[in-house]
Design an enzyme around this catalytic site. Structure first.
Site, short mmCIF file in Angstrom:
data_model
loop_
_atom_site.label_atom_id
_atom_site.label_comp_id
_atom_site.label_asym_id
_atom_site.label_seq_id
_atom_site.Cartn_x
_atom_site.Cartn_y
_atom_site.Cartn_z
CB ALA A 63 2.35 -1.04 8.81
N GLY A 102 7.64 -0.15 9.02
CA GLY A 102 7.52 -0.89 10.27
C GLY A 102 8.53 -2.02 10.36
CD GLU A 105 8.52 2.58 12.39
OE1 GLU A 105 7.61 1.95 11.81
OE2 GLU A 105 8.35 3.68 12.93
CD GLU A 125 7.39 4.33 7.61
OE1 GLU A 125 8.39 4.78 7.03
OE2 GLU A 125 7.45 3.42 8.45
CB VAL A 383 13.45 6.43 -35.92
CG1 VAL A 383 14.44 5.28 -35.82
CG2 VAL A 383 12.10 5.95 -36.43
CD GLU A 385 5.73 9.93 -32.69
OE1 GLU A 385 6.60 9.07 -32.58
OE2 GLU A 385 4.57 9.77 -32.28
CE LYS A 390 7.83 6.73 -34.61
NZ LYS A 390 8.70 6.65 -33.47
CB SER A 412 4.58 10.23 -28.17
OG SER A 412 5.61 10.67 -28.95
CG ASN A 483 1.53 12.57 -25.35
OD1 ASN A 483 1.80 13.23 -24.34
ND2 ASN A 483 2.45 11.97 -26.06
CE1 TYR A 634 4.75 6.87 -9.44
CE2 TYR A 634 2.69 5.86 -10.18
CZ TYR A 634 3.57 6.18 -9.16
OH TYR A 634 3.27 5.83 -7.87
N1 3HC Z 1 1.30 -4.01 3.00
C1 3HC Z 1 0.41 -4.72 2.28
N2 3HC Z 1 0.66 -5.19 1.05
C2 3HC Z 1 1.87 -4.93 0.55
C3 3HC Z 1 2.84 -4.18 1.24
C4 3HC Z 1 2.52 -3.72 2.54
N3 3HC Z 1 3.39 -3.04 3.28
N4 3HC Z 1 3.94 -4.07 0.46
C5 3HC Z 1 3.66 -4.72 -0.67
N5 3HC Z 1 2.42 -5.24 -0.63
C6 3HC Z 1 1.75 -6.06 -1.63
C7 3HC Z 1 1.53 -5.31 -2.94
O1 3HC Z 1 0.34 -4.58 -2.90
C8 3HC Z 1 1.51 -6.44 -3.94
O2 3HC Z 1 0.24 -7.03 -3.84
P1 3HC Z 1 -0.48 -7.59 -5.17
O3 3HC Z 1 0.43 -8.66 -5.68
O4 3HC Z 1 -1.79 -8.06 -4.69
O5 3HC Z 1 -0.56 -6.43 -6.12
C9 3HC Z 1 2.52 -7.43 -3.36
O6 3HC Z 1 2.65 -7.11 -1.98
C10 3HC Z 1 3.88 -7.38 -4.01
O7 3HC Z 1 4.31 -6.02 -4.01
P2 3HC Z 1 5.10 -5.39 -5.23
O8 3HC Z 1 4.40 -5.70 -6.50
O9 3HC Z 1 5.36 -3.98 -4.91
O10 3HC Z 1 6.44 -6.26 -5.19
P3 3HC Z 1 7.94 -5.81 -5.40
O11 3HC Z 1 8.73 -7.04 -5.23
O12 3HC Z 1 8.09 -5.02 -6.63
O13 3HC Z 1 8.28 -4.80 -4.20
C11 3HC Z 1 8.33 -4.03 -1.93
C12 3HC Z 1 8.24 -5.25 -2.87
C13 3HC Z 1 9.70 -3.36 -2.09
C14 3HC Z 1 8.17 -4.53 -0.52
C15 3HC Z 1 7.24 -2.99 -2.30
O14 3HC Z 1 6.01 -3.68 -2.35
C16 3HC Z 1 7.08 -1.88 -1.33
O15 3HC Z 1 7.81 -0.90 -1.40
N6 3HC Z 1 6.10 -1.99 -0.41
C17 3HC Z 1 5.70 -0.92 0.46
C18 3HC Z 1 6.68 -0.72 1.59
C19 3HC Z 1 6.18 0.36 2.50
O16 3HC Z 1 5.71 1.40 2.10
N7 3HC Z 1 6.30 0.12 3.82
C20 3HC Z 1 5.86 1.05 4.79
C21 3HC Z 1 4.45 0.77 5.14
S1 3HC Z 1 3.79 1.97 6.26
C22 3HC Z 1 4.44 1.54 7.74
O17 3HC Z 1 5.20 0.62 7.84
C23 3HC Z 1 3.97 2.34 8.90
C24 3HC Z 1 4.79 2.11 10.10
O18 3HC Z 1 5.69 3.17 10.28
C25 3HC Z 1 3.91 2.03 11.34
#
Ligand code: 3HC
Length: 698
Positions: A63, A102, A105, A125, A383, A385, A390, A412, A483, A634
């Site tokens: 989504a 989604g 899904e 999700e 190496v 700290e 360093k 660190s 830190n 993180y």
């Molecule tokens: N909706 C809106 N924006 C999204 C998005 C999403 N689902 N997923 C990624 N984006 C956006 C990011 O915010 C980012 O935007 P930015 O460039 O402006 O910062 C851009 O897309 C690229 O994302 P990443 O930097 O994360 O790119 P990667 O290539 O590293 O990863 C990805 C891609 C694996 C798709 C990762 O973005 C991700 O895990 N996205 C979320 C997936 C997710 O959580 N899906 C579930 C959504 S909830 C849902 O689906 C509910 C349903 O059950 C009804």
């Protein structure tokens, strides 16, 4: 035809291509486009089968998270998927990249699914504080069985195409492009007259768990074991359970209601914030346009100790070859041996093959001396700290490394500017601060020196992302972001001990809040002797901790510290010897023990950290409040459903934080507790850290 969903009809096949960069999220336009396209092809007598595929680097990523919390616009995803499911012609999902949330899904609503070899499929999700809200909790168990379904949904972790094929989630893994694979598969379905398979009508994989409910409850107990207060995990497991005894349509209605409830809750709000905070942190605010990272193909790591070894593993895990350098053969062999043991332990724990271990080990070479660093595009120094050590390494590296190599220190605390100044190329020097254990912890503070070149900074961020870390750019100061705030926390925790609180009470409050461990258990893990030696060097003392060290209690490594540890166990057990030591300290100092409530402990620990965060923000050590949150999420295990310290403060209200700090500062006579000027300013004008924009407000 919608602009983001294109239909092409070829020889009886309708190919629906979703094209919504960057990751084909299911925005309102995509939902509308898909709905319209399915309606059209259902009515089109020329069309005998339908393939849903995506343009760009991935299938549907879920989504559109940016639409969450905003007024809803129809059609909803559940209805679009029902429409796909009900289509009178076979619909095939052709997946490449990822099919997440989604996106999966939608694929589960299709009648067949094929995927490319490198595809990943999952329902993440819960990571956003939600459960799958468009049928995922009901269709996935029907596709793969409830045990795997609950594991996938509660962990949020995707599985590979091979695992998906094995479990029945997909019907075929294809070579080449997903669209071509989908088309070929569709033609086979038609030629062989394979009937449509609707998961909603197929309960075959539920039967075993229906007859023996413990199959499912055991799986739930296993996945929820480590849950530290995330309501979405519990809700998601419950929802998968409905697949066993609630009719499909009713379960879908329940799922959708819980999804909406979670979405409007505080936990999901915080987790969605964290999602975007993580992505923002990788954006360097003042990077000149067009700056490209330097190319990194070869990496050398200096120091085969715990940090160096963990960093080497992080690179190897991402398929990047590294050379680990040590002063002598013996410590090198020792370090390589520990790496091997770590990989073997992981493989044994997770059922991975010996090949998995050797693939990684083959990427890590060892060498004695620094000479092998000469060809590296990136050198990471890990190496001891100490500044003198360093500086010596960097002077040598300056003589040796090839021009343009990025020279990184994994310090660190220490001054990266000073380390850079030891070379004739400070523009190439940067801090890459990994967190221990470096092969596990996701954070990497990217420390930018005054002279660090923009492309070196960009390289730091890019390389961190490439090896799966979460980068956060920080400036130079003692302890950087994480830190520095940790030291403030430690000071407050020490003070509480002198007021009548025992270590286990402080730690219990912090773990109840959701951190993986409290400050004292963490000190025991790190080793109390490290701080003791450095205090001695600086002529400082810490009454209780020094006394523990003098008694030989260095923490887990000696089986005793703030706690005692049973042989082979890492579980901290309260120790009467420590209690006596603390009570004796009170008596000696003539202190009166006071009952301190859990709420007070929490505020006294967290508010000073937030205050330090405000100083960090004001000084420009962090560019955004959310970057500080990313560091804590993180690097230190701040609970994701509480967003991070700065987010937490915004949620409480900065006026309350400032007021409580002023009060404590007056009581303790401690000026460092006074609200920082930024905190005071934002608090008095009713603003938040999130609203603070350095370039505008400073
Ligand atoms: N909706 C809106 N924006 C999204 C998005 C999403 N689902 N997923 C990624 N984006 C956006 C990011 O915010 C980012 O935007 P930015 O460039 O402006 O910062 C851009 O897309 C690229 O994302 P990443 O930097 O994360 O790119 P990667 O290539 O590293 O990863 C990805 C891609 C694996 C798709 C990762 O973005 C991700 O895990 N996205 C979320 C997936 C997710 O959580 N899906 C579930 C959504 S909830 C849902 O689906 C509910 C349903 O059950 C009804």
């Amino acid at each position: 035809m919608s602009g983001v969903v294109k239909t092409e009809i070829r020889d009886g096949l309708a190919i629906l291509t979703i094209d919504n960069p960057p990751v084909n999220a299911l925005s309102i336009d995509v939902r509308r486009g898909l709905s319209q396209a399915i309606e059209n092809v259902s009515e089109d007598t020329q069309v005998r089968a339908v393939v849903i595929t995506c343009a760009g680097c991935t299938f549907i990523s879920g989504a559109d998270i940016r639409e969450f919390g905003k007024p809803f616009q129809p059609p909803n995803l559940t209805d679009v998927i029902s429409q796909i499911d009900g289509c009178n012609k076979p619909v095939i999902a052709a997946i490449h990249g990822v099919a997440l949330g989604g996106g999966l899904e939608v694929a589960l609503g299709c009648h067949f699914r094929i995927a490319t070899k490198d595809a990943k499929l999952g329902l993440p999700e819960v990571k956003l504080g939600l459960l799958p809200g468009a049928g995922g909790t009901q269709r996935l168990p029907r596709a793969v069985g409830p045990e795997l379904a609950v594991r996938m949904i509660v962990s949020g972790e995707p599985i590979s195409a091979a695992a998906a094929l094995n479990s029945g989630l997909i019907d075929e893994v294809v070579d080449g492009s997903a669209a071509t694979g989908g088309e070929t598969f569709a033609r086979t379905i038609l030629a062989e007259e394979i009937p449509i398979r609707r998961l909603r009508d197929d309960d075959s994989k539920l039967l075993a768990a229906r007859n023996n409910r413990t199959i499912f409850t055991d799986a739930v107990a296993a996945v929820n074991k480590k849950n530290r207060g995330l309501e979405a995990l519990v809700a998601a497991a419950d929802a998968v359970g409905w697949s066993l005894d609630v009719p499909f349509d009713e379960a879908l209605t329940r799922e959708s209601n819980v999804f909406l409830k979670l979405m409007s809750g505080d936990q999901s709000k915080a987790q969605r914030y964290a999602f975007f905070a993580e992505r923002d942190a990788a954006k360097i605010v003042d990077l000149p346009a067009g700056t490209e990272p330097r190319r990194v193909a070869t990496v050398a790591i200096i120091g085969a100790g715990t940090m160096g070894g963990g960093i080497a593993m992080s690179f190897a895990n991402a398929g990047v070859p590294v050379t680990l350098l040590e002063l002598a053969q013996e410590p090198l062999d020792h370090g390589l041996n520990i790496i091997r043991k770590n990989y073997e332990a992981t493989a044994a724990r997770s059922g991975l093959s010996a090949d998995w271990v050797s693939e990684r080990l083959n990427l890590i070479n060892g060498a004695v001396g620094l000479a092998e660093a000469k060809d590296a595009d990136l050198v990471v120094e890990a190496v001891y700290e100490t500044m003198v050590v360093k500086l010596d390494v960097f002077k040598k590296l300056d003589q040796l490394a090839k021009p343009g190599a990025v020279l990184a220190t994994n310090t660190s605390f220490l001054d990266v500017n000073k380390i850079g100044a030891a070379t004739k190329r400070p523009q190439d020097v940067i801090g890459l601060h990994f967190f221990s254990p470096a092969n596990v912890m996701r954070l990497c503070e990217i420390v930018r020196g005054y002279k660090t070149a923009p492309d070196v900074l960009a390289t730091g961020v890019a390389i961190a992302r490439r090896i799966g870390k979460v980068p956060a750019v920080v400036g130079v100061c003692h302890g950087f972001v994480g830190n520095r705030m940790l030291m403030v926390r430690g000071k407050q925790a020490d003070k509480l001990l002198l007021e009548g609180v025992l270590p286990q009470q402080v730690d219990a409050v912090i773990t109840k809040f959701g951190m993986p461990m409290g400050p004292f258990a963490m000190l025991d893990l790190a080793g109390l002797d490290i701080g003791w030696r450095s205090r001695k060097d600086r002529g400082e003392t810490s009454e209780i901790e020094d006394a523990l060290c003098e008694a030989g209690r260095f923490g887990q490594k000696t089986g005793k510290g703030y706690y005692r540890y049973e042989q082979g166990s890492r579980s901290p057990l309260p120790d009467t010897d420590v209690e006596n030591l603390i009570t004796n300290t009170w008596a000696r100092r003539g202190l009166k023990r006071r009952a301190v409530s859990d709420d007070e402990i929490l505020d006294r620990i967290l508010y000073p950290m937030i205050n330090e965060g405000a100083r960090i923000l004001e000084e420009g050590i962090a560019a955004r409040a959310s970057d500080i949150d990313v560091v804590w999420l993180y690097g230190y295990g701040w609970p994701i459903h509480r967003g991070g310290p700065m987010y937490y403060a915004d949620e409480i209200g900065l006026a309350q934080v400032a007021e409580r700090l002023s009060y404590q500062s007056a009581i303790d006579g401690d000026a460092s507790l006074r609200p920082s000027s930024l905190l005071s300013r934002l608090a008095s004008s009713g603003q938040t850290f999130a609203s603070f924009n350095r370039s505008r407000d400073h």
